[in-house]
Structures are given as C-alpha cells and as structure tokens.
Design a protein around this motif. Structure first.
Motif, PDB file in Angstrom:
ATOM      1  N   MET A 109       0.809  -1.176   0.081  1.00 37.62           N
ATOM      2  CA  MET A 109       0.315  -0.170   0.000  1.00 37.62           C
ATOM      3  C   MET A 109       0.846   1.259  -0.101  1.00 37.62           C
ATOM      4  N   SER A 110       0.473   2.292  -0.765  1.00 40.60           N
ATOM      5  CA  SER A 110       1.087   3.337  -0.802  1.00 40.60           C
ATOM      6  C   SER A 110       1.171   4.402   0.463  1.00 40.60           C
ATOM      7  N   THR A 111       2.362   4.867   0.627  1.00 42.80           N
ATOM      8  CA  THR A 111       2.509   5.668   1.881  1.00 42.80           C
ATOM      9  C   THR A 111       2.437   7.448   1.618  1.00 42.80           C
ATOM     10  N   THR A 112       2.874   7.779   0.635  1.00 41.91           N
ATOM     11  CA  THR A 112       2.903   9.144   0.460  1.00 41.91           C
ATOM     12  C   THR A 112       1.554   9.516  -0.357  1.00 41.91           C
ATOM     13  N   GLN A 113       1.522  10.927  -0.129  1.00 39.64           N
ATOM     14  CA  GLN A 113      -0.020  11.401  -0.565  1.00 39.64           C
ATOM     15  C   GLN A 113       0.004  11.292  -2.048  1.00 39.64           C
ATOM     16  N   SER A 114       1.263  11.759  -2.732  1.00 41.15           N
ATOM     17  CA  SER A 114       1.313  11.524  -4.061  1.00 41.15           C
ATOM     18  C   SER A 114       0.936  10.168  -4.589  1.00 41.15           C
ATOM     19  N   GLU A 115       1.340   9.328  -3.987  1.00 46.42           N
ATOM     20  CA  GLU A 115       1.134   7.664  -4.578  1.00 46.42           C
ATOM     21  C   GLU A 115      -0.573   7.585  -4.273  1.00 46.42           C
ATOM     22  N   ARG A 116      -0.993   8.089  -3.170  1.00 49.21           N
ATOM     23  CA  ARG A 116      -2.189   7.700  -2.813  1.00 49.21           C
ATOM     24  C   ARG A 116      -3.309   8.801  -3.917  1.00 49.21           C
ATOM     25  N   LEU A 117      -2.823   9.806  -4.185  1.00 45.84           N
ATOM     26  CA  LEU A 117      -3.500  10.725  -5.190  1.00 45.84           C
ATOM     27  C   LEU A 117      -3.469  10.018  -6.622  1.00 45.84           C
ATOM     28  N   ARG A 118      -2.201   9.376  -6.859  1.00 47.26           N
ATOM     29  CA  ARG A 118      -1.964   8.692  -8.169  1.00 47.26           C
ATOM     30  C   ARG A 118      -2.994   7.362  -8.320  1.00 47.26           C
ATOM     31  N   GLU A 119      -3.172   6.654  -7.220  1.00 45.09           N
ATOM     32  CA  GLU A 119      -3.936   5.537  -7.166  1.00 45.09           C
ATOM     33  C   GLU A 119      -5.356   5.816  -7.423  1.00 45.09           C
TER      34      GLU A 119
END
Length: 184
Positions: free
Chosen positions: A1-11
């Motif tokens: 699972m992504s941890t950074t905000q940018s990774e969560r936004l990308r998903e």
C-alpha cells in the motif's frame, strides 16, 4: 500500500484520467503560503486540447470532493499538459516526440542535440543536424544510454529533406518584404 500523498492521489486519480483517454504524467502537491496546490499533468498520443483538459479537470475535482485524499483544508486544483520543453522520462514520451529536436544528456557523459526519427523498444534513431553546411548524420542511441532528455523549442524550423520551413516556403522573406521589392 502506498504511503505518500502523491502515491495515494495517483492510485485514486489515474483510473479516472485513463478513462478520459489521457495519460497521467505527473502529480505534485505544493504549499504556496497557507494554501496548497494540487498540480496534475496529463497528456495523450495526440496531445490534450482545452476541452479534454476541462473535462478531466471537472472529473478530477468531483472525485477529489467525494474523497478525503486532500484532507480537510482548502486547495487549488491545476490541470495542464507537460509543455513545450517537456522532459522525456518514459518510452511513450520519446514516441510522442518523434520529429522533434531533443537535447540529450548521455549516461556516459556528454551532450547531444538531435531530432528523433524513430523509436523502438531498444532505442532511438536520431538525426544529428549538420554544422557549417554539412549534411545531418544518423545515429542510434539505446534508451539505457540516455540519462536525461528534454524537447527543445524550435523557431523557424527548416524541413531537413527539402529545405522548406513549416509553411512549405523556402524563402524567409515576409510578404511585406516581397511587395516592397516588387514596388522598387
């Protein structure tokens, strides 16, 4: 699972951007004073026109409003395209830049400015412009040998095969110049 905000936004946002026929190139969250700015960069094989940008912007805004991905605070959403002097980081970027002049930083050191002629899975076929009246030369560069590449803006580009510019003219004089010469 992504941890950074940018990774969560990308998903969260990439499937929505893809459903609009675009590629999600970049996401960045920046703080500007007390405000936050979410910058989303999109593109496609044929480029993204203003209508496509507006459509995806509305869709992204609605998706972000229904999620908590940006938290409770205010933010500004900016959606755009990579721009004229885009950095080439993916194989698809090189394909889109076919025919364009690119400045390459080579992994072994050194710099090369050349026009992309063709792209395949292994590398690039380039045309290196001739200097001082010499003909352009062909060169092959492996993608792995490119450390960095950026598209260059060209003004008054001459077509390398027949000497014409982008309007099909070989004469650099303006209509006004030609009319003044006729009257003289």
């Amino acid at each position: 699972m992504s941890t950074t905000q940018s990774e969560r936004l990308r998903e969260l946002l990439e499937p929505l951007v893809t459903s609009q026929g675009l590629d999600l190139e970049e996401i960045a969250v920046d703080s500007v004073g007390r405000k936050r700015v979410l910058r989303v960069v999109v593109d496609s094989e044929t480029g993204a026109d203003l209508d496509a940008i507006a459509d995806v912007s509305r869709a992204l805004s609605a998706k972000l409003d229904e999620s908590d991905a940006m938290g409770e605070g205010e933010y500004t959403l900016e959606v755009g395209t990579p721009g004229a002097e885009r950095l080439l980081t993916q194989p698809r970027h090189y394909v889109r830049a076919t025919g364009r002049l690119v400045k390459f930083q080579l992994a072994e050191g050194g710099e090369l400015v050349a026009r992309i002629v063709a792209v395949d899975d292994e590398g690039l076929d380039l045309e290196v412009p001739g200097v001082k009246g010499r003909r352009p030369t062909a060169r092959r560069v492996a993608l792995a040998d490119v450390a960095r590449a950026r598209v260059q803006v060209e003004f008054n580009r001459k077509d390398s095969t027949d000497g014409t510019d982008s309007t099909g003219s070989t004469d650099s004089r303006t209509e006004k110049d030609m009319k003044e010469e006729e009257e003289a």
